[in-house]
Design a protein around this motif. Structure first.
Motif, PDB file in Angstrom:
ATOM      1  N   ALA A   1       0.822  -1.217   0.000  1.00 54.00           N
ATOM      2  CA  ALA A   1       0.000   0.000   0.000  1.00 54.00           C
ATOM      3  C   ALA A   1       0.855   1.266   0.000  1.00 54.00           C
ATOM      4  N   ASN A   2       2.045   1.189   0.601  1.00 52.96           N
ATOM      5  CA  ASN A   2       2.907   2.368   0.736  1.00 52.96           C
ATOM      6  C   ASN A   2       4.194   2.221  -0.081  1.00 52.96           C
ATOM      7  N   TRP A   3       4.146   1.429  -1.159  1.00 52.92           N
ATOM      8  CA  TRP A   3       5.354   1.081  -1.895  1.00 52.92           C
ATOM      9  C   TRP A   3       6.148   2.301  -2.359  1.00 52.92           C
ATOM     10  N   ASP A   4       5.490   3.236  -3.006  1.00 57.38           N
ATOM     11  CA  ASP A   4       6.210   4.389  -3.551  1.00 57.38           C
ATOM     12  C   ASP A   4       6.892   5.188  -2.445  1.00 57.38           C
ATOM     13  N   ALA A   5       6.198   5.375  -1.339  1.00 62.87           N
ATOM     14  CA  ALA A   5       6.786   6.123  -0.224  1.00 62.87           C
ATOM     15  C   ALA A   5       7.937   5.348   0.411  1.00 62.87           C
ATOM     16  N   CYS A   6       7.809   4.030   0.499  1.00 64.33           N
ATOM     17  CA  CYS A   6       8.886   3.208   1.065  1.00 64.33           C
ATOM     18  C   CYS A   6      10.124   3.261   0.182  1.00 64.33           C
ATOM     19  N   VAL A   7       9.926   3.206  -1.131  1.00 61.43           N
ATOM     20  CA  VAL A   7      11.046   3.280  -2.069  1.00 61.43           C
ATOM     21  C   VAL A   7      11.727   4.643  -1.967  1.00 61.43           C
ATOM     22  N   ALA A   8      10.921   5.703  -1.873  1.00 61.20           N
ATOM     23  CA  ALA A   8      11.482   7.044  -1.755  1.00 61.20           C
ATOM     24  C   ALA A   8      12.284   7.195  -0.473  1.00 61.20           C
ATOM     25  N   GLU A   9      11.869   6.512   0.576  1.00 63.59           N
ATOM     26  CA  GLU A   9      12.522   6.649   1.878  1.00 63.59           C
ATOM     27  C   GLU A   9      13.771   5.797   2.003  1.00 63.59           C
ATOM     28  N   ALA A  10      13.733   4.552   1.531  1.00 63.58           N
ATOM     29  CA  ALA A  10      14.835   3.614   1.789  1.00 63.58           C
ATOM     30  C   ALA A  10      15.497   3.073   0.536  1.00 63.58           C
ATOM     31  N   GLY A  11      14.963   3.373  -0.646  1.00 61.55           N
ATOM     32  CA  GLY A  11      15.534   2.860  -1.884  1.00 61.55           C
ATOM     33  C   GLY A  11      14.804   1.612  -2.352  1.00 61.55           C
ATOM     34  N   VAL A  12      14.769   1.412  -3.670  1.00 62.51           N
ATOM     35  CA  VAL A  12      14.016   0.290  -4.216  1.00 62.51           C
ATOM     36  C   VAL A  12      14.650  -1.043  -3.831  1.00 62.51           C
ATOM     37  N   GLY A  13      15.980  -1.103  -3.746  1.00 64.10           N
ATOM     38  CA  GLY A  13      16.627  -2.356  -3.377  1.00 64.10           C
ATOM     39  C   GLY A  13      16.247  -2.810  -1.989  1.00 64.10           C
ATOM     40  N   ARG A  14      16.287  -1.894  -1.032  1.00 62.49           N
ATOM     41  CA  ARG A  14      15.942  -2.287   0.334  1.00 62.49           C
ATOM     42  C   ARG A  14      14.458  -2.618   0.450  1.00 62.49           C
ATOM     43  N   ALA A  15      13.616  -1.901  -0.279  1.00 61.47           N
ATOM     44  CA  ALA A  15      12.191  -2.234  -0.257  1.00 61.47           C
ATOM     45  C   ALA A  15      11.965  -3.640  -0.804  1.00 61.47           C
ATOM     46  N   ARG A  16      12.699  -4.007  -1.858  1.00 62.96           N
ATOM     47  CA  ARG A  16      12.596  -5.375  -2.383  1.00 62.96           C
ATOM     48  C   ARG A  16      13.064  -6.397  -1.346  1.00 62.96           C
ATOM     49  N   VAL A  17      14.159  -6.078  -0.640  1.00 64.22           N
ATOM     50  CA  VAL A  17      14.646  -6.986   0.407  1.00 64.22           C
ATOM     51  C   VAL A  17      13.552  -7.253   1.419  1.00 64.22           C
ATOM     52  N   TRP A  18      12.891  -6.195   1.875  1.00 65.13           N
ATOM     53  CA  TRP A  18      11.884  -6.377   2.926  1.00 65.13           C
ATOM     54  C   TRP A  18      10.686  -7.171   2.423  1.00 65.13           C
ATOM     55  N   GLY A  19      10.263  -6.918   1.189  1.00 62.25           N
ATOM     56  CA  GLY A  19       9.162  -7.712   0.649  1.00 62.25           C
ATOM     57  C   GLY A  19       9.532  -9.173   0.542  1.00 62.25           C
ATOM     58  N   LEU A  20      10.747  -9.447   0.067  1.00 60.85           N
ATOM     59  CA  LEU A  20      11.200 -10.827  -0.112  1.00 60.85           C
ATOM     60  C   LEU A  20      11.316 -11.544   1.220  1.00 60.85           C
ATOM     61  N   TYR A  21      11.921 -10.890   2.201  1.00 61.21           N
ATOM     62  CA  TYR A  21      12.145 -11.581   3.474  1.00 61.21           C
ATOM     63  C   TYR A  21      10.854 -11.743   4.269  1.00 61.21           C
ATOM     64  N   MET A  22       9.962 -10.759   4.225  1.00 59.14           N
ATOM     65  CA  MET A  22       8.720 -10.895   4.990  1.00 59.14           C
ATOM     66  C   MET A  22       7.798 -11.944   4.364  1.00 59.14           C
ATOM     67  N   ALA A  23       7.706 -11.953   3.031  1.00 56.74           N
ATOM     68  CA  ALA A  23       6.878 -12.966   2.371  1.00 56.74           C
ATOM     69  C   ALA A  23       7.461 -14.360   2.573  1.00 56.74           C
ATOM     70  N   GLY A  24       8.798 -14.475   2.476  1.00 54.90           N
ATOM     71  CA  GLY A  24       9.435 -15.771   2.699  1.00 54.90           C
ATOM     72  C   GLY A  24       9.286 -16.245   4.125  1.00 54.90           C
ATOM     73  N   SER A  25       9.388 -15.320   5.084  1.00 52.42           N
ATOM     74  CA  SER A  25       9.222 -15.687   6.492  1.00 52.42           C
ATOM     75  C   SER A  25       7.792 -16.126   6.772  1.00 52.42           C
ATOM     76  N   ARG A  26       6.836 -15.447   6.163  1.00 54.79           N
ATOM     77  CA  ARG A  26       5.433 -15.862   6.317  1.00 54.79           C
ATOM     78  C   ARG A  26       5.269 -17.313   5.889  1.00 54.79           C
ATOM     79  N   LEU A  27       5.846 -17.658   4.738  1.00 57.61           N
ATOM     80  CA  LEU A  27       5.756 -19.024   4.237  1.00 57.61           C
ATOM     81  C   LEU A  27       6.400 -20.010   5.205  1.00 57.61           C
ATOM     82  N   SER A  28       7.529 -19.637   5.791  1.00 55.71           N
ATOM     83  CA  SER A  28       8.221 -20.525   6.737  1.00 55.71           C
ATOM     84  C   SER A  28       7.410 -20.741   7.998  1.00 55.71           C
ATOM     85  N   PHE A  29       6.741 -19.699   8.490  1.00 54.38           N
ATOM     86  CA  PHE A  29       5.885 -19.886   9.667  1.00 54.38           C
ATOM     87  C   PHE A  29       4.668 -20.743   9.325  1.00 54.38           C
TER      88      PHE A  29
END
Length: 445
Positions: free
Chosen positions: A386-414
């Motif tokens: 929901a806040n993708w554009d603002a997150c990218v502007a704040e932390a950079g697109v690479g770090r935003a991708r990291v957080w999406g990847l790790y949170m979605a992957g962690s959800r799957l692991s739980f």
């Protein structure tokens, strides 16, 4: 069998694309190292394709560097490097929540090691330069052997560096992802339809109930993050609460929030190592998400340190991610170690219970909140989307991708019981056997 005639056994799945005479296409390379049919469509910069043609979810290898990332670090690290750098794109899913493609890949992809002759033919056809690891993306932490320059593992200096890598990204970024509760730990859902804010408040109430917090009591919250438990305990229970965190950015945000909410007479957050917390006898100690960072070998010192801060009859609530069993390695996978929690370690719940016992706690209660963490992570991913554009502007697109990847992957692991979340309640029982604990638990779950 050569790499050019290896059949996949399914129409529309055989590698296709132009290629150069004598050189394998990217699809042919992938076909040689993936068992059977890939469950999603894969397209490459050279025009070759692999996998089902009608699947809306697809992987796109955009550059030669992306292929080199995948080949030189097989598994989650290579994929993460290519994805974070933009050399690998996921179509059909939002980068803030790639859960669906991760689920499909985990279910359907198995890697194989090609026979030596086939591997050599691939390497010659690709060019040996493709097997030279490209420089990693800037968001990646140093490998463990190079972190030794920052000090011994879990030394104060190295722990501070690891915490800074993950938590001092941007307070504004975390506000966008975590929501108003600004809480970065597992919530407790009375119903799957609860909002994150409702579930985080319920978690804090559960912790407060297990600690039997009452007005006038003194609480120490170690690894307090942005002060959520500290502020909740002060505001809702009239407790005098002190929080400590190794993140300077967290401490500054938390103390400002305390002042905004008019809780300065009851609550305080300090930028401090838990080992330096005041050596006073608190009525209760909460540790919500710290244990993952301290190292399994340090459990004895950690639990003794917390016990020494408690009065006789006081309670400790330890809330942490654990392995699903004690046979799994303590270290996380390469992606988590390099991009998310450098030097993080997990143990099985039995190890937590045993170490608490050996440090002098009487364990009174244990609870697994595994499914709750899957729901929590799904909520954080929704916020990131929901806040993708603002997150990218704040932390950079690479770090935003990291957080999406790790949170979605962690959800799957739980969800699949690869990791769990346990709360363990212990008391500092006195020499006369008085624990202050009732015959039955005195909180409402």
């Amino acid at each position: 069998m050569s790499i050019t005639d290896r059949s996949t056994g399914s129409a529309g799945v055989r590698p296709s694309g132009p290629g150069r005479p004598g050189n394998p296409t990217v699809a042919e390379v992938l076909n040689a190292i993936v068992e059977g049919q890939p469950p999603v469509r894969i397209t490459a910069y050279d025009g070759s394709t692999l996998g089902p043609t009608d699947d809306p979810v697809a992987l796109e290898i955009r550059t030669e560097r992306g292929l080199s990332y995948l080949l030189t670090a097989p598994g989650d690290l290579g994929m993460a490097r290519a994805y974070v750098s933009g050399d690998l794109a996921l179509t059909g899913v939002h980068p803030g929540d790639p859960y669906e493609v991760l689920r499909i890949l985990q279910d359907g992809v198995r890697l194989r090691v090609p026979p030596l002759g086939e591997a050599l033919a691939l390497a010659r056809g690709l060019g040996w330069d493709r097997l030279k690891p490209p420089p990693p993306p800037p968001y990646e932490a140093l490998p463990r052997w190079r972190r030794m320059l920052a000090g011994r593992r879990h030394s104060r200096t190295r722990d501070s560096s690891a915490i800074e890598h993950h938590y001092d990204v941007s307070n504004a970024f975390y506000e966008l992802v975590l929501g108003p509760s600004m809480t970065y730990t597992c919530a407790v859902f009375r119903d799957p339809g609860d909002t994150l804010e409702q579930a985080q408040a319920a978690k804090y109430d559960l912790v407060a109930g297990k600690l039997a917090l009452k007005p006038g009591m003194r609480l120490l919250d170690v690894g307090c993050g942005w002060g959520g438990m500290v502020r909740h305990a002060a505001r809702e229970y009239g407790v005098k609460a002190l929080g400590v965190t190794l993140s300077k950015a967290q401490a500054e945000w938390a103390q400002a929030a305390i002042e905004r909410e008019g809780l300065g007479h009851l609550a305080e957050v300090r930028h401090m190592d838990y080992r330096d917390a005041p050596r006073e006898h608190f009525d209760a100690v909460s540790s919500i998400g710290l244990t993952e960072h301290i190292g399994v070998r340090n459990y004895p010192v950690y639990f003794r340190t917390l016990r020494d801060r408690l009065r006789p009859g006081g309670r400790l609530l330890n809330h942490c991610i654990t392995r699903a069993d004690n046979r799994m390695p303590n270290n996380p996978g390469a992606f988590i170690d390099r991009y998310v929690f450098p030097d993080g370690e997990l143990a099985g719940p039995g190890r937590i219970v045993s170490e608490m016992h050996d440090a002098g706690f009487e364990v009174q209660h244990e609870e697994n909140l595994r499914q709750h963490y899957a729901l929590t992570l799904a909520g954080w991913c929704r916020n990131l989307v929901a806040n993708w554009d603002a997150c990218v502007a704040e932390a950079g697109v690479g770090r935003a991708r990291v957080w999406g990847l790790y949170m979605a992957g962690s959800r799957l692991s739980f969800e699949r019981n690869k990791i769990q979340l346990h709360q363990v309640l212990g008391t500092r029982t006195g020499p006369d056997g008085d624990s202050g604990y009732p015959l039955r638990p005195d909180w409402t779950a």
